[in-house]
Design a protein around this motif. Structure first.
Motif, PDB file in Angstrom:
ATOM      1  N   GLN A  40     -12.465  -0.588   5.644  1.00  0.00           N
ATOM      2  CA  GLN A  40     -12.257   0.101   6.918  1.00  0.00           C
ATOM      3  C   GLN A  40     -12.557  -0.778   8.132  1.00  0.00           C
ATOM      4  N   MET A  41     -13.503  -1.687   7.998  1.00  0.00           N
ATOM      5  CA  MET A  41     -13.851  -2.549   9.131  1.00  0.00           C
ATOM      6  C   MET A  41     -12.749  -3.562   9.433  1.00  0.00           C
ATOM      7  N   ALA A  42     -11.985  -3.942   8.431  1.00  0.00           N
ATOM      8  CA  ALA A  42     -10.956  -4.961   8.617  1.00  0.00           C
ATOM      9  C   ALA A  42      -9.559  -4.374   8.770  1.00  0.00           C
ATOM     10  N   TYR A  43      -9.327  -3.202   8.166  1.00  0.00           N
ATOM     11  CA  TYR A  43      -7.975  -2.647   8.123  1.00  0.00           C
ATOM     12  C   TYR A  43      -8.059  -1.138   8.250  1.00  0.00           C
ATOM     13  N   ARG A  44      -7.550  -0.601   9.360  1.00  0.00           N
ATOM     14  CA  ARG A  44      -7.701   0.826   9.636  1.00  0.00           C
ATOM     15  C   ARG A  44      -6.738   1.712   8.853  1.00  0.00           C
ATOM     16  N   ALA A  45      -5.674   1.148   8.319  1.00  0.00           N
ATOM     17  CA  ALA A  45      -4.742   1.927   7.507  1.00  0.00           C
ATOM     18  C   ALA A  45      -5.295   2.023   6.084  1.00  0.00           C
ATOM     19  N   SER A  46      -4.524   2.600   5.198  1.00  0.00           N
ATOM     20  CA  SER A  46      -5.003   2.795   3.830  1.00  0.00           C
ATOM     21  C   SER A  46      -4.728   1.565   2.974  1.00  0.00           C
ATOM     22  N   PHE A  47      -5.739   0.742   2.818  1.00  0.00           N
ATOM     23  CA  PHE A  47      -5.615  -0.442   1.972  1.00  0.00           C
ATOM     24  C   PHE A  47      -5.214  -0.049   0.555  1.00  0.00           C
ATOM     25  N   THR A  48      -5.824   0.991   0.034  1.00  0.00           N
ATOM     26  CA  THR A  48      -5.546   1.448  -1.337  1.00  0.00           C
ATOM     27  C   THR A  48      -4.086   1.796  -1.518  1.00  0.00           C
ATOM     28  N   PHE A  49      -3.541   2.582  -0.604  1.00  0.00           N
ATOM     29  CA  PHE A  49      -2.159   3.029  -0.754  1.00  0.00           C
ATOM     30  C   PHE A  49      -1.171   1.897  -0.480  1.00  0.00           C
ATOM     31  N   GLU A  50      -1.371   1.182   0.613  1.00  0.00           N
ATOM     32  CA  GLU A  50      -0.369   0.209   1.041  1.00  0.00           C
ATOM     33  C   GLU A  50      -0.378  -1.099   0.270  1.00  0.00           C
ATOM     34  N   PHE A  51      -1.507  -1.465  -0.290  1.00  0.00           N
ATOM     35  CA  PHE A  51      -1.568  -2.731  -1.008  1.00  0.00           C
ATOM     36  C   PHE A  51      -1.671  -2.594  -2.512  1.00  0.00           C
ATOM     37  N   PHE A  52      -1.871  -1.363  -3.010  1.00  0.00           N
ATOM     38  CA  PHE A  52      -1.954  -1.215  -4.460  1.00  0.00           C
ATOM     39  C   PHE A  52      -1.104  -0.063  -5.005  1.00  0.00           C
ATOM     40  N   ILE A  53      -1.324   1.149  -4.512  1.00  0.00           N
ATOM     41  CA  ILE A  53      -0.623   2.292  -5.101  1.00  0.00           C
ATOM     42  C   ILE A  53       0.879   2.225  -4.865  1.00  0.00           C
ATOM     43  N   LEU A  54       1.313   2.113  -3.610  1.00  0.00           N
ATOM     44  CA  LEU A  54       2.762   2.086  -3.357  1.00  0.00           C
ATOM     45  C   LEU A  54       3.434   0.855  -3.973  1.00  0.00           C
ATOM     46  N   PRO A  55       2.852  -0.341  -3.907  1.00  0.00           N
ATOM     47  CA  PRO A  55       3.474  -1.459  -4.619  1.00  0.00           C
ATOM     48  C   PRO A  55       3.570  -1.234  -6.135  1.00  0.00           C
ATOM     49  N   ALA A  56       2.565  -0.611  -6.721  1.00  0.00           N
ATOM     50  CA  ALA A  56       2.619  -0.304  -8.164  1.00  0.00           C
ATOM     51  C   ALA A  56       3.719   0.709  -8.456  1.00  0.00           C
ATOM     52  N   VAL A  57       3.817   1.728  -7.623  1.00  0.00           N
ATOM     53  CA  VAL A  57       4.883   2.724  -7.786  1.00  0.00           C
ATOM     54  C   VAL A  57       6.249   2.053  -7.645  1.00  0.00           C
ATOM     55  N   SER A  58       6.372   1.161  -6.687  1.00  0.00           N
ATOM     56  CA  SER A  58       7.627   0.429  -6.489  1.00  0.00           C
ATOM     57  C   SER A  58       7.991  -0.402  -7.714  1.00  0.00           C
ATOM     58  N   ALA A  59       7.010  -1.036  -8.316  1.00  0.00           N
ATOM     59  CA  ALA A  59       7.259  -1.843  -9.520  1.00  0.00           C
ATOM     60  C   ALA A  59       7.802  -0.968 -10.643  1.00  0.00           C
ATOM     61  N   ILE A  60       7.172   0.166 -10.861  1.00  0.00           N
ATOM     62  CA  ILE A  60       7.631   1.080 -11.911  1.00  0.00           C
ATOM     63  C   ILE A  60       9.006   1.652 -11.554  1.00  0.00           C
ATOM     64  N   PHE A  61       9.185   2.041 -10.303  1.00  0.00           N
ATOM     65  CA  PHE A  61      10.461   2.582  -9.810  1.00  0.00           C
ATOM     66  C   PHE A  61      11.608   1.605 -10.060  1.00  0.00           C
ATOM     67  N   ASN A  62      11.413   0.351  -9.680  1.00  0.00           N
ATOM     68  CA  ASN A  62      12.479  -0.648  -9.802  1.00  0.00           C
ATOM     69  C   ASN A  62      12.769  -1.021 -11.256  1.00  0.00           C
ATOM     70  N   VAL A  63      11.725  -1.199 -12.036  1.00  0.00           N
ATOM     71  CA  VAL A  63      11.899  -1.612 -13.433  1.00  0.00           C
ATOM     72  C   VAL A  63      12.642  -0.544 -14.244  1.00  0.00           C
ATOM     73  N   TYR A  64      12.358   0.719 -13.962  1.00  0.00           N
ATOM     74  CA  TYR A  64      12.947   1.803 -14.752  1.00  0.00           C
ATOM     75  C   TYR A  64      14.104   2.522 -14.061  1.00  0.00           C
ATOM     76  N   PHE A  65      14.595   1.962 -12.961  1.00  0.00           N
ATOM     77  CA  PHE A  65      15.697   2.619 -12.255  1.00  0.00           C
ATOM     78  C   PHE A  65      16.874   2.809 -13.213  1.00  0.00           C
ATOM     79  N   PRO A  66      17.455   4.011 -13.265  1.00  0.00           N
ATOM     80  CA  PRO A  66      18.539   4.297 -14.225  1.00  0.00           C
ATOM     81  C   PRO A  66      19.887   3.744 -13.764  1.00  0.00           C
TER      82      PRO A  66
END
Length: 157
Positions: free
Chosen positions: A61-87
């Motif tokens: 929080q002191m370095a980055y006011r946005a959601s570090f968890t969501f923007e640097f880990f969760i959404l990129p992980a979701v994107s990886a799964i989304f792209n790899v398994y796109f039908p």
């Protein structure tokens, strides 16, 4: 409790990556993961700096006011799964349902978190803006994914 939810999200996301990403599609997943960090970071920073969303509880929080968890880990992980398994070989309807299901699940989770925790607070934001930006960023990531691997294939064939 919010901190426990935050760390749980890291653990669940890591487990999902281990389940869905195997050696065969690791390169595609890594590219998707790293690429998504750029638009995710950009949109996250813009909405926080614009006073549209606030993240009262978070990591770094002191370095980055946005959601570090969501923007640097969760959404990129979701994107990886989304792209790899796109039908790719399926009908337009299946592709549309697949594409819309990912932002639907994330948006529902976000609304629940916004309502019941201090992890995210909408100031001048709504769920449908989250849904729209998630859909757009996932599609941008997928289009980049297609373009990148098409260029690689052309170069080495």
């Amino acid at each position: 409790m919010d901190t426990i939810l935050l760390w749980s999200a890291w653990i669940v996301t890591a487990i999902l990556l281990l389940i869905f990403i195997n050696r065969k599609n690791l390169l595609q997943a890594i590219l998707s993961f790293l690429f998504m960090q750029v638009p995710s970071w950009l949109f996250g920073a813009l909405v926080v700096q614009g006073g549209l969303i606030e993240y009262p509880v978070g990591i770094l929080q002191m370095a980055y006011r946005a959601s570090f968890t969501f923007e640097f880990f969760i959404l990129p992980a979701v994107s990886a799964i989304f792209n790899v398994y796109f039908p790719k070989q399926k009908s337009w309807l299946v592709k549309t349902i697949y594409t819309l299901s990912f932002p639907t699940v994330i948006t529902i989770a976000e609304v629940i978190l916004e309502t019941h925790t201090e992890l995210i607070k909408y100031i001048h934001w709504t769920w449908y803006l989250s849904y729209l930006t998630l859909t757009i960023t996932l599609l941008i990531s997928y289009w980049f994914y297609l373009w990148f691997f098409k260029k690689i294939k052309e170069k080495y064939q």
